[in-house]
Structures are given as structure tokens and as C-alpha cells.
Scaffold this motif. Structure first.
Motif, PDB file in Angstrom:
ATOM      1  N   ALA A 104     -61.005  64.775  27.578  1.00  0.00           N
ATOM      2  CA  ALA A 104     -59.858  65.271  27.993  1.00  0.00           C
ATOM      3  C   ALA A 104     -59.764  64.954  29.694  1.00  0.00           C
ATOM      4  N   PHE A 105     -60.900  64.586  29.844  1.00  0.00           N
ATOM      5  CA  PHE A 105     -61.033  64.095  31.509  1.00  0.00           C
ATOM      6  C   PHE A 105     -62.424  63.393  31.703  1.00  0.00           C
ATOM      7  N   ALA A 106     -62.288  62.466  32.450  1.00  0.00           N
ATOM      8  CA  ALA A 106     -63.655  61.879  32.674  1.00  0.00           C
ATOM      9  C   ALA A 106     -63.722  61.221  33.974  1.00  0.00           C
ATOM     10  N   GLN A 107     -64.994  61.014  34.783  1.00  0.00           N
ATOM     11  CA  GLN A 107     -65.098  60.614  35.823  1.00  0.00           C
ATOM     12  C   GLN A 107     -66.199  59.505  36.196  1.00  0.00           C
ATOM     13  N   LEU A 108     -66.288  58.517  36.783  1.00  0.00           N
ATOM     14  CA  LEU A 108     -67.163  57.721  37.176  1.00  0.00           C
ATOM     15  C   LEU A 108     -67.531  57.923  38.748  1.00  0.00           C
ATOM     16  N   GLU A 109     -68.545  58.571  38.947  1.00  0.00           N
ATOM     17  CA  GLU A 109     -68.732  58.857  40.444  1.00  0.00           C
ATOM     18  C   GLU A 109     -69.893  57.767  41.037  1.00  0.00           C
ATOM     19  N   ALA A 110     -69.577  57.429  42.211  1.00  0.00           N
ATOM     20  CA  ALA A 110     -70.296  56.424  42.777  1.00  0.00           C
ATOM     21  C   ALA A 110     -70.477  56.764  44.237  1.00  0.00           C
ATOM     22  N   GLU A 111     -71.405  56.019  44.765  1.00  0.00           N
ATOM     23  CA  GLU A 111     -71.743  56.444  46.362  1.00  0.00           C
ATOM     24  C   GLU A 111     -70.750  56.365  47.185  1.00  0.00           C
ATOM     25  N   GLN A 112     -69.566  55.286  46.847  1.00  0.00           N
ATOM     26  CA  GLN A 112     -68.756  55.393  47.906  1.00  0.00           C
ATOM     27  C   GLN A 112     -67.141  55.853  47.339  1.00  0.00           C
ATOM     28  N   GLY A 113     -67.298  56.730  46.157  1.00  0.00           N
ATOM     29  CA  GLY A 113     -65.884  57.245  45.787  1.00  0.00           C
ATOM     30  C   GLY A 113     -66.027  57.564  44.252  1.00  0.00           C
ATOM     31  N   THR A 114     -65.033  58.081  43.678  1.00  0.00           N
ATOM     32  CA  THR A 114     -65.052  58.227  42.376  1.00  0.00           C
ATOM     33  C   THR A 114     -63.769  57.883  41.390  1.00  0.00           C
ATOM     34  N   MET A 115     -63.965  57.544  40.225  1.00  0.00           N
ATOM     35  CA  MET A 115     -62.791  56.994  39.589  1.00  0.00           C
ATOM     36  C   MET A 115     -62.614  58.225  38.262  1.00  0.00           C
ATOM     37  N   LEU A 116     -61.445  58.607  38.493  1.00  0.00           N
ATOM     38  CA  LEU A 116     -61.133  59.900  37.585  1.00  0.00           C
ATOM     39  C   LEU A 116     -60.054  59.389  36.789  1.00  0.00           C
ATOM     40  N   ALA A 117     -60.122  59.865  35.307  1.00  0.00           N
ATOM     41  CA  ALA A 117     -59.324  59.565  34.307  1.00  0.00           C
ATOM     42  C   ALA A 117     -58.925  60.546  33.339  1.00  0.00           C
ATOM     43  N   VAL A 118     -57.713  60.711  33.058  1.00  0.00           N
ATOM     44  CA  VAL A 118     -57.225  61.716  32.062  1.00  0.00           C
ATOM     45  C   VAL A 118     -56.165  61.002  31.314  1.00  0.00           C
ATOM     46  N   PRO A 119     -56.043  61.362  30.006  1.00  0.00           N
ATOM     47  CA  PRO A 119     -55.262  60.892  28.990  1.00  0.00           C
ATOM     48  C   PRO A 119     -53.716  61.321  29.386  1.00  0.00           C
ATOM     49  N   ALA A 120     -52.847  60.203  29.153  1.00  0.00           N
ATOM     50  CA  ALA A 120     -51.253  60.845  29.650  1.00  0.00           C
ATOM     51  C   ALA A 120     -50.666  60.431  28.233  1.00  0.00           C
ATOM     52  N   GLY A 121     -50.507  61.371  27.320  1.00  0.00           N
ATOM     53  CA  GLY A 121     -49.813  61.204  25.934  1.00  0.00           C
ATOM     54  C   GLY A 121     -50.789  60.366  25.033  1.00  0.00           C
ATOM     55  N   ALA A 122     -50.412  60.110  24.067  1.00  0.00           N
ATOM     56  CA  ALA A 122     -51.107  59.545  23.002  1.00  0.00           C
ATOM     57  C   ALA A 122     -51.879  58.249  23.428  1.00  0.00           C
ATOM     58  N   GLU A 123     -51.261  57.575  24.133  1.00  0.00           N
ATOM     59  CA  GLU A 123     -51.497  55.937  24.363  1.00  0.00           C
ATOM     60  C   GLU A 123     -52.173  55.585  25.557  1.00  0.00           C
ATOM     61  N   LEU A 124     -51.505  56.399  26.620  1.00  0.00           N
ATOM     62  CA  LEU A 124     -51.875  55.968  27.869  1.00  0.00           C
ATOM     63  C   LEU A 124     -53.148  56.828  28.622  1.00  0.00           C
ATOM     64  N   LEU A 125     -53.650  56.214  29.764  1.00  0.00           N
ATOM     65  CA  LEU A 125     -54.664  56.782  30.326  1.00  0.00           C
ATOM     66  C   LEU A 125     -54.200  56.669  31.886  1.00  0.00           C
ATOM     67  N   LEU A 126     -54.121  57.820  32.743  1.00  0.00           N
ATOM     68  CA  LEU A 126     -53.952  58.001  34.012  1.00  0.00           C
ATOM     69  C   LEU A 126     -55.254  57.879  34.843  1.00  0.00           C
ATOM     70  N   VAL A 127     -55.272  56.768  35.656  1.00  0.00           N
ATOM     71  CA  VAL A 127     -56.503  56.776  36.452  1.00  0.00           C
ATOM     72  C   VAL A 127     -56.494  56.686  37.970  1.00  0.00           C
ATOM     73  N   ALA A 128     -57.376  57.155  38.615  1.00  0.00           N
ATOM     74  CA  ALA A 128     -57.118  57.420  40.067  1.00  0.00           C
ATOM     75  C   ALA A 128     -58.654  57.075  40.725  1.00  0.00           C
ATOM     76  N   VAL A 129     -58.391  56.434  41.892  1.00  0.00           N
ATOM     77  CA  VAL A 129     -59.866  56.174  42.833  1.00  0.00           C
ATOM     78  C   VAL A 129     -59.822  57.194  44.112  1.00  0.00           C
ATOM     79  N   ALA A 130     -60.763  57.995  43.904  1.00  0.00           N
ATOM     80  CA  ALA A 130     -60.604  59.041  45.169  1.00  0.00           C
ATOM     81  C   ALA A 130     -61.740  58.524  46.280  1.00  0.00           C
ATOM     82  N   GLU A 131     -61.547  58.910  47.428  1.00  0.00           N
ATOM     83  CA  GLU A 131     -62.516  58.810  48.615  1.00  0.00           C
ATOM     84  C   GLU A 131     -63.721  59.397  48.362  1.00  0.00           C
ATOM     85  N   PRO A 132     -64.824  59.054  48.981  1.00  0.00           N
ATOM     86  CA  PRO A 132     -66.159  59.876  48.832  1.00  0.00           C
ATOM     87  C   PRO A 132     -66.048  61.338  49.195  1.00  0.00           C
ATOM     88  N   ASP A 133     -65.152  61.223  50.245  1.00  0.00           N
ATOM     89  CA  ASP A 133     -65.137  62.865  50.958  1.00  0.00           C
ATOM     90  C   ASP A 133     -64.076  63.601  50.642  1.00  0.00           C
TER      91      ASP A 133
END
Lengths: 116, 297
Positions: A69-98
Motif C-alpha cells: 500500500a506504500f513503498a519507499q526506496l531510501e538512499a543517502e541523498q533522498g528518498t523515493m516514495l510510492a503509493v498506488p493511485a487507483g487500480a492501475e496507476l502509481l504515484l511516485v515522489a522524490v524527497a530531499e534527504p532532510d
């Protein structure tokens, strides 16, 4: 950026620490809409995000925990976050490290609900 | 420590009426009043009650950095420094600039004798809490112990900072080490994790689905090459080295972390375990797995 999803993505990227966001076809990894920082290859980003999501989904199903229902890839300079948006789509964001990841996660879930 | 002030709540006061706050929480169990109640109990020395209130609140608000900070302070008062460290670490994952968490972890490193890391965190705490005399005094002492040239470089994120074993290349903080805090052993027969090589072969660990079936090999197969995929994604986004790949699912949480150049560790827990805490556990276990693999070689 224009289109029916533009406002939702722009609202998301206005959150402090969110560098960019995009909406992806979950199955094939194609970009549906994007609001990304300059210089980032949206198509490649979308493909990798969908692939990682698919990987986690398969691992979750194999482990008997179900689809994410939620996933994230965390790295040293930031994080990618993802959640499903409906049955077919994925909403993804990239966040700053701080950035405040807890808040970013909640905003992403809220935005996915609006976009679905 | 700074007292948490949840949105919409008044500032906690030592004279808060615990009975009144208890009644408010009973009337609205989903409210953030649990923060004030736990803080009031802590200040009255009712630490076990404070801990229970904070833990119950965290079940509803697992992503609230202030609540993790509060629980950490209660645990610190109970002298359970290991768990206090974990809670502050989670707070920093959720909010890398959290002053209370930097202060708490800074003090723990200070006590553990790691002046460089203590200084790193206390400086961040001091910048946010300039009037805090405790932080200032501790910072003066660690500055004496660690001159500028020897200080640890400023951490861009909390994740890299506290106790990360640099040689392991694993991005999760280990707790402060020192007397009484030996590095944990890797349990190759553990039933809630699986260590996987780059080809999807299980190296160690067992994993059971909620129905009790053994799913370790199936999960391992799904993780073949995941490290390279995560690495590619992180590189494309300019994020540097990847540290965790985590998922919240309907029947539990999963965290995958790098454990060796071509091996990953997956740790699974029920949904009640916050993802941030699971990442801490996974990072620590991965460090132990790395040592275990090195010993096998």
C-alpha cells in the motif's frame, strides 16, 4: 505540465522537501503525468519505479503479506516514495534527504486518493 | 528535552491534571492528547504508565516524530537506552531535523564515549535549541574532546550519522556501542528474515507466511537482482547509494537492505511494527549478516 492530473502533482511538489512527482502506469511503467526537476529522465524514472514496485509486490505476495500500500526506496541523498493511485496507476515522489518523510508519506497518500 | 506539542494541543505543563487528560483520551482515543498525558506521567515519574500511553498512541500515529521522541525520553528515563536510541533514530528518519531526537542521540553517544558523533548531533540540537543549557554544556565538553578538524563531517541525513559502520556500507545506524552493548550475532536460523544472494538463492534465514507455510525460497527468488535495480533507480535520481527498500502491505511490513556487495537481507514483521523501526532492525541485522558472511568466507 497540463492535463487532468497536473494540479494534483503540482500540489504535491509544493510540499517542503518534495523535489518531484510523477504518475505512472503500474503495469508497463509509462509516464501518465509528471512534475519533475529539470534534467531528470521521466521515462526512465517511471520505468524503474514501476519495476521496483512490481518487485516489491511480488515479494510481498510470495511472503504472504499481500500487495504494498506504500513503498519507499531510501538512499543517502533522498528518498523515493510510492503509493498506488487507483487500480492501475502509481504515484511516485522524490524527497530531499532532510525532508519530513512522515509528512511526505501522508501527503502522497492523500494526493493518490485525489488522483485515483 | 523539548516537550512535544501536537497540533491543536496546548503546551504540556508539569501540573497537568493526569486524571483530566486520561478522561479526554478516553473520550477521544484517536486524539493527540496521548502526547500530553504521557508527558505528564513521565514528569510525575510514572514511567511505565507513560510508556504504555506513548506506545498505544504510536499504534495510531506511527509516523509522528514527536511521539517517537516522547517514547524515547520515557525509555531513557527507564534507562532502556537501546530502545531509546531506536525510537530517536525513527524520529530522525521521519524528521531529520528533529531537535529533540538529535539531542537524545547526542547524549547517548556522549555517554557511550563517541565524542565525534555526539558532537555532530549536539551541534544540530544546539542550532535548534540555543537556550538549552544541557545541550550547550554537553557540546562544550565534546568540543574539547573533538577539535574541529577531527569532528565527524556534518551528516546530510540522520540515517548516515549515528553509528553507521562505514566499512560495511550499510546505511542504517547501529546503536551506540561500548561496554554492555556488544554487536548482535546473526541468527542464520531466524524465522522472520531471509538473506539472499544476487541470483535469488537463499543464503540464510527462514520466512513463514501468516498461514505458517515456508515461503523463504519463493521470496528469495523474487529478490534476485533487486540490489542492482535499486542501485540503478537511486543513481538515476541522483540519490547516491541506496539504503532500504521498504513496503507496507496489508498483512505486514517488509524491508530489504543491502547486506554485502551482492546480497540483500529481507526482514518481515506484522503491521504493528512501524516501518521506521523495522528499518533500524533490518540495518542492524544486515551488519551482523555481513560479519557472518565474512566469517564463512
Amino acid at each position: 505540465m497540463t492535463g487532468p492530473f497536473a494540479a494534483g502533482l503540482e500540489r504535491l511538489t509544493r510540499q517542503a522537501g518534495v523535489r518531484g512527482a510523477l504518475l505512472v502506469e503500474r503495469e508497463d511503467g509509462l509516464v501518465v503525468a509528471e512534475a519533475l526537476m529539470e534534467g531528470l529522465d521521466g521515462a526512465a524514472f517511471a520505468a524503474l519505479a514501476a519495476s521496483l514496485w512490481s518487485r516489491l509486490a511480488r515479494a510481498g505476495e510470495a511472503a504472504g503479506r499481500g500487495a504494498p500500500a506504500f513503498a519507499q526506496l531510501e538512499a543517502e541523498q533522498g528518498t523515493m516514495l510510492a503509493v498506488p493511485a487507483g487500480a492501475e496507476l502509481l504515484l511516485v515522489a522524490v524527497a530531499e534527504p532532510d525532508s519530513n518523510l512522515g509528512l511526505a508519506r501522508l501527503e502522497l497518500i492523500r494526493a493518490a486518493g485525489e488522483l485515483a | 528535552m523539548s516537550s512535544p506539542t501536537p497540533p491543536g494541543c496546548s503546551v504540556t505543563d508539569p501540573s497537568d491534571d493526569v486524571r483530566l487528560l486520561t478522561a479526554q483520551l478516553a473520550a477521544d482515543p484517536a486524539s493527540l492528547v496521548f502526547m500530553q498525558l504521557a508527558e505528564a506521567l513521565r514528569r510525575r515519574g510514572q514511567l511505565e504508565a507513560a510508556r504504555k500511553v506513548a506506545v498505544t498512541g504510536l499504534h495510531r500515529y506511527p509516523d509522528l516524530a514527536d511521539a517517537h521522541d516522547l517514547l524515547a525520553r520515557v525509555l531513557g528515563d527507564q534507562r532502556d537506552f537501546e530502545r531509546a536510541f531506536d525510537e530517536w533514530d525513527i524520529a530522525l528518519r521521519l524528521d531529520p531535523g528533529h531537535a529533540g531526537a538529535h539531542k537524545g542521540i547526542g547524549f547517548l553517544y556522549f555517554v557511550a564515549g563517541d565524542a565525534a558523533r555526539a558532537r555532530e548531533h549536539l551541534e544540530r540540537a544546539a542550532a535548534a535549541l540555543p537556550a538549552d543549557e544541557g545541550v550547550r554544556a554537553a557540546l562544550e565538553r565534546v568540543r574539547d574532546a573533538v577539535p574541529d578538524a577531527e569532528a565527524a563531517p556534518a551528516a546530510p541525513t540522520a540515517h548516515r550519522a549515528p553509528g553507521t559502520p562505514p566499512a560495511l556500507g550499510i546505511g542504517h545506524p547501529a546503536p551506540p556501542t561500548g561496554p554492555g552493548r556488544p554487536a548482535p550475532e546473526f541468527d542464520a536460523e531466524a524465522t522472520d528474515l531471509v538473506l539472499v544472494d544476487g541470483h535469488g538463492m537463499r543464503l540464510a534465514g527462514r520466512l513463514r507466511a501468516p498461514d505458517g507455510s515456508d515461503v523463504a525460497d519463493r521470496v528469495a527468488a523474487e529478490l534476485a537482482g533487486v540490489s542492482r535495480e535499486a542501485e540503478r533507480a537511486a543513481r538515476l535520481l541522483g540519490l547516491g547509494e541506496w539504503r532500504t527498500l521498504a513496503a507496507e502491505a496489508a498483512a505486514g511490513h517488509l524491508v530489504v537492505v543491502p547486506a554485502a556487495p551482492d546480497a540483500v537481507l529481507l526482514v518481515a514483521r506484522e503491521r504493528g511494527v512501524p516501518l521506521g523501526r523495522l528499518a533500524v532492525v533490518a540495518g542492524r541485522t544486515a551488519a551482523a549478516a555481513r560479519r557472518w558472511l565474512e566469517a564463512l568466507a
